[in-house]
Motif scaffolding. Structure first.
Motif, mmCIF file in Angstrom:
data_model
loop_
_atom_site.group_PDB
_atom_site.id
_atom_site.type_symbol
_atom_site.label_atom_id
_atom_site.label_comp_id
_atom_site.label_asym_id
_atom_site.label_seq_id
_atom_site.Cartn_x
_atom_site.Cartn_y
_atom_site.Cartn_z
ATOM 1 N N LYS A 90 28.358 2.397 -39.933
ATOM 2 C CA LYS A 90 26.902 2.323 -39.817
ATOM 3 C C LYS A 90 26.332 1.747 -41.107
ATOM 4 O O LYS A 90 26.744 2.128 -42.200
ATOM 5 N N TYR A 91 25.385 0.826 -40.966
ATOM 6 C CA TYR A 91 24.733 0.226 -42.128
ATOM 7 C C TYR A 91 23.238 0.194 -41.875
ATOM 8 O O TYR A 91 22.776 -0.307 -40.841
ATOM 9 N N GLY A 92 22.490 0.736 -42.830
ATOM 10 C CA GLY A 92 21.037 0.729 -42.703
ATOM 11 C C GLY A 92 20.375 0.349 -44.008
ATOM 12 O O GLY A 92 20.660 0.941 -45.050
ATOM 13 N N ASP A 93 19.509 -0.668 -43.962
ATOM 14 C CA ASP A 93 18.768 -1.120 -45.141
ATOM 15 C C ASP A 93 17.287 -0.921 -44.851
ATOM 16 O O ASP A 93 16.686 -1.683 -44.082
ATOM 17 N N ALA A 94 16.706 0.119 -45.457
ATOM 18 C CA ALA A 94 15.317 0.475 -45.162
ATOM 19 C C ALA A 94 14.339 -0.601 -45.601
ATOM 20 O O ALA A 94 13.310 -0.809 -44.958
ATOM 21 N N LYS A 95 14.646 -1.312 -46.686
ATOM 22 C CA LYS A 95 13.709 -2.308 -47.203
ATOM 23 C C LYS A 95 13.672 -3.553 -46.323
ATOM 24 O O LYS A 95 12.605 -4.089 -46.027
ATOM 25 N N SER A 96 14.836 -4.020 -45.885
ATOM 26 C CA SER A 96 14.883 -5.239 -45.067
ATOM 27 C C SER A 96 14.694 -4.952 -43.582
ATOM 28 O O SER A 96 14.445 -5.867 -42.793
#
Length: 232
Positions: free
Chosen positions: A130-136
């Motif tokens: 799982k990968y999550g980038d809140a800013k992008s």
């Protein structure tokens, strides 16, 4: 390990088998966890039901300065949970800096003390990434991963023969582009460890029933990454 990271590493049990796999040795670790500390307190960065290494028994008695050869690495029931928050803090940035590390490094002859590891083959079963980038606003989930590869990774330049199947979900700016879509990939990848460059040599991919062929490379630099990939 825990003295060197801003996280907590643990495992339930470890086992060394010498006779059942003779003339090879087999090392098993079960129920492995790597739990974040602040600012991602309590999050699981990595977990696995089992990690198994197979190697010649003689490899167990080598000095740390000698190359260590592993015949196979197997990971079952893995979880890799990568997060980047709105302030661009990454939960995988867990290494602690040691005081005086630069001075020590300059005084040590790495040619004499360097640790070299060669790996002939590896396999990953039923794993979730799982990968999550809140800013992008980019979120990726790769579930039910079954992946295996073989090749001599001790060489500066080598070819890695791989097979992969997984269910892929991809969201960007609240738009869902893939939702547990079946992906299969057979790929021969050129590995250049000197340049940190990975090139698609031969491959065949299926996203559901859509056939794709990739060309190009990924190169990891010190401050950025070069990605030059086309597909038909």
């Amino acid at each position: 390990v825990n003295n060197s990271i801003n996280a907590t590493f643990d495992f339930e049990d470890a086992d060394l088998a010498l006779f059942s796999s003779f003339p090879n040795a087999r090392v098993n670790l079960t129920d492995i966890t790597l739990i974040n500390k602040a600012p991602f307190l309590g999050d699981t960065l990595f977990a696995a039901k089992k990690v198994a290494l197979t190697m010649s028994i003689k490899e167990l008695f080598k000095d740390v300065t000698e190359p260590i050869g592993i015949k196979s690495l197997q990971l079952d029931g893995g979880l890799l949970n990568i997060k980047v928050d709105g302030e661009e803090n990454a939960n995988y940035d867990i290494a602690l800096e040691e005081e005086g590390a630069e001075t020590v490094a300059s005084d040590v002859d790495t040619a004499e003390t360097g640790f070299t590891l060669s790996l002939e083959s590896y396999e990953i079963k039923e794993t979730l990434i799982k990968y999550g980038d809140a800013k992008s606003g980019m979120y990726i989930e790769v579930a039910n991963i079954n992946h295996k590869g073989k090749g001599d990774l001790s060489l500066e330049k080598s070819e890695l023969d791989t097979e992969t199947s997984a269910l892929v979900s991809f969201v960007m700016d609240s738009t869902t582009y893939l939702n547990r879509n079946q992906v299969q990939l057979k790929a021969l990848i050129g590995v250049d460890l000197n340049e940190n460059k990975y090139t698609f040599l031969k491959n065949e991919a299926l996203i559901n029933q859509l056939a794709l062929v990739f060309e190009g490379f990924v190169k990891l630099n010190e401050d950025d990454q070069e990605v030059d990939i086309t597909f038909n």
